[in-house]
Design an enzyme around this catalytic site. Structure first.
Site, PDB file in Angstrom:
ATOM      1  CB  SER A 134      -0.692  -0.021   1.291  1.00 33.75           C
ATOM      2  OG  SER A 134      -1.360   1.143   1.269  1.00 33.75           O
ATOM      3  CE1 TYR A 147      -4.222  -2.037   5.370  1.00 38.24           C
ATOM      4  CE2 TYR A 147      -3.639   0.569   4.690  1.00 38.24           C
ATOM      5  CZ  TYR A 147      -3.975  -0.966   4.497  1.00 38.24           C
ATOM      6  OH  TYR A 147      -4.129  -1.193   2.997  1.00 38.24           O
TER       7      TYR A 147
END
Length: 241
Positions: A134, A147
């Site tokens: 990501s 995250y």
């Protein structure tokens, strides 16, 4: 039996996983699709696809699915570690169970499932693992602490795995999406955090679609085995962070 090798995709019931399944099926590959929900995978209607209703953290179930698929289609040539979990919140307010689950799904399962295919790839002297990271594995965002941590770990582990396997002729690639329209925010509760995320997405004209990421994965995989796109960051042109 098809002449093209087996492709394994985790988190294949929706979003990037489902789009990647469609792309590789259209390219002629047999598939093993793994996700917790069977019905959406079946609804894809893809030919030469083995479907496994399994949680990626259940290594035994994933191993059994791999054995079935390899018996049917031959050895795995590509594993796409796509399954992921994102729950955005300030750490002080986050459910500890969601903290653990994000690391279990995003990091631990990725390594354990890679361990299932790496020995065979090393023995054959070819194969590819694509880990879905990501842009949140490259820079920090508000309310993304856990995250961010999982994706920074994915990026580091991908590079480490690449170095370990380079001499075996096995590619390990990172694909790091920016903002993409998927169901990944389903574990982020309503409130300021979710509103802020959606407001930013709206301000840049929306995110990419999962097919955009699937196309990048397919292009990277289709390079000759001696060519490795080590890291691909794919984001909307208008995304500035």
């Amino acid at each position: 039996m098809t002449s093209l090798p087996l492709v394994v995709i985790t988190g294949a019931s929706s979003g990037i996983g489902a789009a990647t399944a469609r792309a590789f099926s259209a390219a002629g590959h047999p598939l093993l699709l793994i996700a917790r929900r069977l019905a959406p995978m079946a609804a894809l209607g893809l030919p030469e696809a083995e479907l496994a209703e399994a949680d990626v953290t259940d290594t035994a179930a994933v191993s059994a699915a791999l054995a079935r698929a390899e018996e049917r289609f031959g050895p795995v040539d590509l594993l796409v570690n796509n399954a992921g979990l994102m729950a955005l919140s300030a750490v002080a307010e986050q459910d500890p169970a969601l903290v653990q689950e994000q690391f279990d799904v995003n990091c631990v399962a990725l390594v354990k499932n890679s361990q299932l295919v790496l020995p065979g790839m090393q023995q054959r002297g070819r194969g590819t693992i694509v880990n879905i990271g990501s842009i949140a594995g490259k820079q920090l965002y508000d309310n993304h602490v856990v995250y961010n941590g999982t994706k920074y770990a994915v990026h580091a582990m991908t590079e480490g795995l690449r170095r370990e396997n380079a001499a075996h002729g096995v590619r390990v690639l990172l694909v790091a999406p920016g903002m993409v329209d998927t169901g990944l925010l389903g574990n982020t509760g309503e409130g300021d955090v979710l509103d802020g995320y959606n407001d930013y997405k709206k301000s840049i004209g929306g995110g990419l679609v999962p097919d955009d990421i699937a196309a990048a994965i397919l292009i990277a995989y289709q390079q000759p085995q001696h060519v490795s796109f080590r890291e691909i960051v794919v984001a909307p042109t208008s995304q500035d962070a």
